[in-house]
Design a protein around this motif. Sequence first.
Motif, mmCIF file in Angstrom:
data_model
loop_
_atom_site.group_PDB
_atom_site.id
_atom_site.type_symbol
_atom_site.label_atom_id
_atom_site.label_comp_id
_atom_site.label_asym_id
_atom_site.label_seq_id
_atom_site.Cartn_x
_atom_site.Cartn_y
_atom_site.Cartn_z
ATOM 1 N N GLY A 38 -30.541 12.672 -5.774
ATOM 2 C CA GLY A 38 -29.930 12.357 -7.069
ATOM 3 C C GLY A 38 -28.613 11.629 -6.905
ATOM 4 O O GLY A 38 -28.332 10.659 -7.625
ATOM 5 N N ASP A 39 -27.798 12.082 -5.950
ATOM 6 C CA ASP A 39 -26.522 11.397 -5.670
ATOM 7 C C ASP A 39 -26.758 9.952 -5.230
ATOM 8 O O ASP A 39 -26.077 9.032 -5.682
ATOM 9 N N ALA A 40 -27.737 9.769 -4.356
ATOM 10 C CA ALA A 40 -28.049 8.417 -3.880
ATOM 11 C C ALA A 40 -28.543 7.549 -5.034
ATOM 12 O O ALA A 40 -28.134 6.393 -5.172
ATOM 13 N N GLY A 41 -29.388 8.092 -5.869
ATOM 14 C CA GLY A 41 -29.902 7.340 -7.019
ATOM 15 C C GLY A 41 -28.798 6.954 -7.988
ATOM 16 O O GLY A 41 -28.761 5.825 -8.486
ATOM 17 N N ARG A 42 -27.893 7.887 -8.254
ATOM 18 C CA ARG A 42 -26.769 7.586 -9.147
ATOM 19 C C ARG A 42 -25.857 6.527 -8.564
ATOM 20 O O ARG A 42 -25.388 5.625 -9.257
ATOM 21 N N ALA A 43 -25.596 6.605 -7.255
ATOM 22 C CA ALA A 43 -24.736 5.617 -6.602
ATOM 23 C C ALA A 43 -25.375 4.232 -6.670
ATOM 24 O O ALA A 43 -24.708 3.245 -6.999
ATOM 25 N N LEU A 44 -26.662 4.155 -6.391
ATOM 26 C CA LEU A 44 -27.351 2.865 -6.462
ATOM 27 C C LEU A 44 -27.406 2.351 -7.895
ATOM 28 O O LEU A 44 -27.189 1.171 -8.151
ATOM 29 N N GLY A 45 -27.686 3.236 -8.834
ATOM 30 C CA GLY A 45 -27.733 2.837 -10.243
ATOM 31 C C GLY A 45 -26.392 2.303 -10.717
ATOM 32 O O GLY A 45 -26.323 1.282 -11.404
ATOM 33 N N SER A 46 -25.317 2.984 -10.346
ATOM 34 C CA SER A 46 -23.971 2.521 -10.727
ATOM 35 C C SER A 46 -23.668 1.159 -10.129
ATOM 36 O O SER A 46 -23.109 0.285 -10.789
ATOM 37 N N THR A 47 -24.045 0.986 -8.874
ATOM 38 C CA THR A 47 -23.789 -0.289 -8.195
ATOM 39 C C THR A 47 -24.529 -1.428 -8.881
ATOM 40 O O THR A 47 -23.946 -2.465 -9.191
ATOM 41 N N PHE A 48 -25.813 -1.230 -9.151
ATOM 42 C CA PHE A 48 -26.588 -2.303 -9.763
ATOM 43 C C PHE A 48 -26.183 -2.549 -11.210
ATOM 44 O O PHE A 48 -26.226 -3.678 -11.689
ATOM 45 N N ARG A 49 -25.750 -1.512 -11.911
ATOM 46 C CA ARG A 49 -25.247 -1.702 -13.275
ATOM 47 C C ARG A 49 -23.973 -2.551 -13.245
ATOM 48 O O ARG A 49 -23.806 -3.490 -14.018
ATOM 49 N N GLU A 50 -23.088 -2.257 -12.298
ATOM 50 C CA GLU A 50 -21.848 -3.026 -12.156
ATOM 51 C C GLU A 50 -22.143 -4.477 -11.793
ATOM 52 O O GLU A 50 -21.555 -5.400 -12.353
ATOM 53 N N ILE A 51 -23.085 -4.687 -10.879
ATOM 54 C CA ILE A 51 -23.468 -6.046 -10.496
ATOM 55 C C ILE A 51 -24.035 -6.785 -11.707
ATOM 56 O O ILE A 51 -23.708 -7.943 -11.960
ATOM 57 N N GLY A 52 -24.867 -6.107 -12.484
ATOM 58 C CA GLY A 52 -25.441 -6.719 -13.683
ATOM 59 C C GLY A 52 -24.381 -7.092 -14.704
ATOM 60 O O GLY A 52 -24.439 -8.156 -15.318
ATOM 61 N N GLN A 53 -23.399 -6.226 -14.887
ATOM 62 C CA GLN A 53 -22.324 -6.510 -15.845
ATOM 63 C C GLN A 53 -21.501 -7.714 -15.391
ATOM 64 O O GLN A 53 -21.134 -8.572 -16.195
ATOM 65 N N LYS A 54 -21.216 -7.795 -14.094
ATOM 66 C CA LYS A 54 -20.450 -8.932 -13.581
ATOM 67 C C LYS A 54 -21.257 -10.221 -13.683
ATOM 68 O O LYS A 54 -20.710 -11.271 -14.004
ATOM 69 N N ALA A 55 -22.562 -10.133 -13.437
ATOM 70 C CA ALA A 55 -23.413 -11.322 -13.563
ATOM 71 C C ALA A 55 -23.452 -11.790 -15.017
ATOM 72 O O ALA A 55 -23.415 -12.989 -15.284
ATOM 73 N N ALA A 56 -23.502 -10.851 -15.947
ATOM 74 C CA ALA A 56 -23.500 -11.213 -17.367
ATOM 75 C C ALA A 56 -22.185 -11.890 -17.740
ATOM 76 O O ALA A 56 -22.171 -12.867 -18.492
ATOM 77 N N LYS A 57 -21.091 -11.383 -17.204
ATOM 78 C CA LYS A 57 -19.779 -11.978 -17.493
ATOM 79 C C LYS A 57 -19.705 -13.405 -16.954
ATOM 80 O O LYS A 57 -19.236 -14.317 -17.633
ATOM 81 N N VAL A 58 -20.198 -13.596 -15.739
ATOM 82 C CA VAL A 58 -20.203 -14.937 -15.141
ATOM 83 C C VAL A 58 -21.085 -15.865 -15.963
ATOM 84 O O VAL A 58 -20.715 -17.003 -16.246
ATOM 85 N N GLY A 59 -22.245 -15.381 -16.374
ATOM 86 C CA GLY A 59 -23.142 -16.188 -17.191
ATOM 87 C C GLY A 59 -22.506 -16.593 -18.502
ATOM 88 O O GLY A 59 -22.648 -17.733 -18.956
ATOM 89 N N LYS A 60 -21.783 -15.664 -19.099
ATOM 90 C CA LYS A 60 -21.099 -15.955 -20.363
ATOM 91 C C LYS A 60 -20.026 -17.021 -20.153
ATOM 92 O O LYS A 60 -19.884 -17.945 -20.960
ATOM 93 N N GLU A 61 -19.269 -16.903 -19.064
ATOM 94 C CA GLU A 61 -18.225 -17.886 -18.767
ATOM 95 C C GLU A 61 -18.822 -19.265 -18.511
ATOM 96 O O GLU A 61 -18.290 -20.277 -18.972
ATOM 97 N N VAL A 62 -19.942 -19.310 -17.806
ATOM 98 C CA VAL A 62 -20.617 -20.582 -17.553
ATOM 99 C C VAL A 62 -21.090 -21.183 -18.873
ATOM 100 O O VAL A 62 -20.944 -22.380 -19.120
#
Length: 106
Positions: A38-62
């Motif tokens: 569960g800890d590993a899943g939460r850590a991976l989920g948080s990481t990919f959520r953060e990556i997705g949010q940053k990608a969305a921000k970059v896409g918006k800026e572009v």
Amino acid sequence: MKMSLSVHRVLHAAAILLAVASSSLVCADDSSLKRDAGDAGRALGSTFREIGQKAAKVGKEVGHGAAKVGKDIGRGAAKARRAVGSAAKEGGQEFGRAIRGDKSDK
């Protein structure tokens, strides 16, 4: 070398998964395996959520940058259209004067 938060989280998740794998070899009880997984899943989920949010921000800026460039091009084309139209109008008027034999400079 400074490590980004995302890289740190991925490495943390990998370490947890390694710990889970090694703990299964020593026959740890099921509750600790579930907790570690569960800890590993939460850590991976948080990481990919953060990556997705940053990608969305970059896409918006572009997108905003492309819109600005498009507006600038549109404004430039409008200016060019007005200049060409004005020159064509002036040329037409000059041609008309030449045909009529009008010597005035209007």
